[in-house]
Design an enzyme around this catalytic site. Structure first.
Site, PDB file in Angstrom:
ATOM      1  N   GLU A  83       5.972 -23.846  43.978  1.00 28.33           N
ATOM      2  CA  GLU A  83       5.612 -23.526  42.418  1.00 28.33           C
ATOM      3  C   GLU A  83       5.109 -24.611  41.711  1.00 28.33           C
ATOM      4  O   GLU A  83       5.451 -25.151  40.714  1.00 28.33           O
ATOM      5  CB  GLU A  83       6.704 -22.795  41.746  1.00 28.33           C
ATOM      6  CG  GLU A  83       8.168 -23.732  41.811  1.00 28.33           C
ATOM      7  CD  GLU A  83       9.122 -22.959  40.938  1.00 28.33           C
ATOM      8  OE1 GLU A  83       9.234 -21.625  40.840  1.00 28.33           O
ATOM      9  OE2 GLU A  83       9.916 -23.513  40.502  1.00 28.33           O
ATOM     10  N   GLY A 136       2.436 -26.938  39.454  1.00 28.93           N
ATOM     11  CA  GLY A 136       1.635 -26.641  38.021  1.00 28.93           C
ATOM     12  C   GLY A 136       0.763 -27.484  38.211  1.00 28.93           C
ATOM     13  O   GLY A 136      -0.461 -27.253  38.107  1.00 28.93           O
ATOM     14  N   CYS A 178      -2.906 -41.715  12.200  1.00 29.22           N
ATOM     15  CA  CYS A 178      -2.504 -42.771  11.431  1.00 29.22           C
ATOM     16  C   CYS A 178      -1.212 -43.394  12.103  1.00 29.22           C
ATOM     17  O   CYS A 178      -0.342 -43.464  11.433  1.00 29.22           O
ATOM     18  CB  CYS A 178      -2.394 -42.574   9.998  1.00 29.22           C
ATOM     19  SG  CYS A 178      -3.671 -41.819   9.160  1.00 29.22           S
ATOM     20  N   TYR A 198      -0.572 -29.939  31.211  1.00 29.83           N
ATOM     21  CA  TYR A 198       0.449 -30.650  30.379  1.00 29.83           C
ATOM     22  C   TYR A 198      -0.597 -31.628  29.253  1.00 29.83           C
ATOM     23  O   TYR A 198      -0.534 -32.503  29.201  1.00 29.83           O
ATOM     24  CB  TYR A 198       1.236 -31.478  30.748  1.00 29.83           C
ATOM     25  CG  TYR A 198       2.157 -30.801  32.039  1.00 29.83           C
ATOM     26  CD1 TYR A 198       3.100 -29.953  31.482  1.00 29.83           C
ATOM     27  CD2 TYR A 198       1.571 -30.784  33.305  1.00 29.83           C
ATOM     28  CE1 TYR A 198       3.942 -29.164  32.675  1.00 29.83           C
ATOM     29  CE2 TYR A 198       2.575 -30.178  34.424  1.00 29.83           C
ATOM     30  CZ  TYR A 198       3.712 -29.459  33.840  1.00 29.83           C
ATOM     31  OH  TYR A 198       4.230 -28.909  34.833  1.00 29.83           O
TER      32      TYR A 198
HETATM   33  C1  PLP Z   1       7.787 -27.646  35.435  1.00 33.24           C
HETATM   34  C2  PLP Z   1       8.027 -27.039  36.657  1.00 33.24           C
HETATM   35  C3  PLP Z   1       7.394 -26.687  37.772  1.00 33.24           C
HETATM   36  C4  PLP Z   1       5.928 -27.347  37.817  1.00 33.24           C
HETATM   37  O1  PLP Z   1       5.997 -28.531  38.036  1.00 33.24           O
HETATM   38  P1  PLP Z   1       4.823 -29.505  37.911  1.00 33.24           P
HETATM   39  O2  PLP Z   1       5.049 -31.021  38.086  1.00 33.24           O
HETATM   40  O3  PLP Z   1       3.648 -29.208  36.952  1.00 33.24           O
HETATM   41  O4  PLP Z   1       4.171 -29.211  39.361  1.00 33.24           O
HETATM   42  C5  PLP Z   1       7.985 -26.080  38.833  1.00 33.24           C
HETATM   43  N1  PLP Z   1       9.146 -25.679  38.719  1.00 33.24           N
HETATM   44  C6  PLP Z   1       9.784 -25.677  37.717  1.00 33.24           C
HETATM   45  C7  PLP Z   1      11.193 -25.021  37.568  1.00 33.24           C
HETATM   46  C8  PLP Z   1       9.360 -26.526  36.785  1.00 33.24           C
HETATM   47  O5  PLP Z   1      10.126 -26.791  35.638  1.00 33.24           O
END
Ligand code: PLP
Length: 399
Positions: free
Chosen positions: A268, A270, A346, A375
């Site tokens: 998973e 991101g 600032c 992010y």
């Molecule tokens: C944030 C997160 C991800 C994704 O992490 P990346 O570093 O963006 O790949 C996957 N699983 C869980 C549980 C997360 O908290």
């Protein structure tokens, strides 16, 4: 330095100053990248997108054909993702789920719960009885496993292998998993194990993590259908052209799936999916010399793109020169070859990139910061100082 894609470059140069700063997302580039990632993975590895990296609806939809589902980590993300990509499988994770969020997840028909604690498991069991009587709910306990010394060495954010509020201590998890396997919770089905131990890992480190998790899960002696080995594939902000080695990772995962034909593996990511498609573009407002260093102040700043401040890096960027200067007053220009790019806030923390090679940089020149697709906007403190919000452009050559 990274050059923007032609579509991004054209749009950045065509926007009027008043419409900067702007976020630009190259959806064609995103689709291409996601397809490459998917192609590098074995068929029996499922790919979920961790929505918290960038939940823009257009991004979620563009990823749709290339992912098997989405990981959401709050009630807000759950409602948002269910609306943006209706009918797609969702896994609900994250610490501190409230009873209202769990109820909403049960009502939405979330496919899987990543359970973070024993307390949460008992809450889920009781709410499932009340909200979804008779329905089996698939759970994957999240476990905070120790990993071999050194395999998290490169990690910028370790969530596992040390005391953290994430997941369950392995000893506790064993008890929970035993109770689930024994049918203690009648409506909860032990579907598998979930682990997300660190972010910022290269392919060999990620494979070591995946092997650790699968070994641990399969040594429990209970039937499991799935193991989710998490996200955290690295993005190298110092070398934006270099990508996580999906080919090597896919090959390693293929060996793991061959060794465990009974298991579906899931990842998973991101950041490593969406970072590359996003750009934060702005223009230089002022240029000045201070105590031996050259500074350019740009429209916007880390209240829009907090990534460099949050991670302590220089955001990669490229300068797009603009020859026109519409004002009657003189145009300031850099005297040095290297210029630090700061924002309008600032605070001395509002620095996007230090000592960027930009000889002769002038007010009115434009700067496109790359790797701003994950992010970035959604982790930023937008309201500090009340500057206007950026524009958002979703570039889609394929229509
Ligand atoms: C944030 C997160 C991800 C994704 O992490 P990346 O570093 O963006 O790949 C996957 N699983 C869980 C549980 C997360 O908290």
């Amino acid at each position: 330095m990274t050059d923007p894609t032609p579509a991004v470059r054209d749009r950045v140069l065509s926007l009027p100053s008043a419409e900067l700063p702007a976020y630009l997302y190259d959806l064609a580039a995103l689709r291409h990248h996601a397809a490459t990632v998917r192609a590098a993975l074995p068929a029996r590895v499922e790919l979920y997108y961790a929505a918290k990296a960038n939940p823009e609806p257009e991004i979620l939809a563009a990823l749709g054909p290339h992912v098997d589902g989405y990981e959401v980590s709050s009630g807000g993300e759950l409602a948002h993702v269910a609306k943006a990509v209706p009918g797609r499988p969702l896994a609900f994770g994250g610490p501190g789920k409230t009873p209202d969020e769990v109820t909403a997840a049960l009502e939405t028909g979330v496919e899987r719960f990543h359970v973070e604690s024993e307390y949460e498991l008992r809450m889920l069991a009781e709410l499932a009885r009340q909200v979804a009587p008779g329905r089996k709910v698939a759970v994957l306990p999240r476990v905070n496993l120790p990993v071999a010394d050194g395999s998290l060495a490169g990690s910028s954010l370790a969530m596992g292998g040390r005391p953290t509020p994430f997941g369950m201590d392995p000893a506790r998890a064993v008890t929970v998993i035993g109770a689930l396997a024994d049918g203690t919770y009648r409506q909860l089905e032990l579907r598998g194990i979930h682990a997300h131990l660190a972010s910022g890992l290269e392919a060999p480190e990620q494979l070591a993590v995946a092997e650790t998790v699968v070994d641990w899960a399969t040594s429990l002696g209970v039937p499991l259908a799935e193991v989710n080995v998490g996200g955290g594939m690295t993005v190298d902000y110092a070398d934006p052209e270099r990508r996580f080695d999906w080919t090597a990772y896919g090959k390693g995962l293929a060996r793991l799936t061959e060794a465990h034909p009974e298991l579906t593996l899931r990842i998973e990511p991101g950041r490593a999916l969406t970072a590359y498609c996003g750009w934060y573009a702005t223009e230089v407002l002022d240029v000045k010399h201070s105590h031996g260093e050259e500074f350019a102040v740009v429209r916007g700043g880390t209240h829009h793109l907090r990534t460099p401040a949050a991670k302590g890096h220089d955001q990669p960027c490229s300068v797009l020169e603009v020859d026109a200067w519409p004002y009657p007053w003189p145009r300031p220009a850099a005297e040095d070859d290297h210029v630090t790019l700061a924002g309008q806030l600032c605070t001395p923390k509002d620095v996007l990139a230090r000592r960027v090679p930009a000889p002769g940089l002038r007010a009115g020149d434009r700067v496109a910061f790359s790797l701003a697709g994950a992010y970035a906007w959604n982790i930023s403190h937008h309201d500090f100082l009340m500057h206007p919000r950026p524009g958002f452009h979703f570039l889609d050559a394929t229509g």
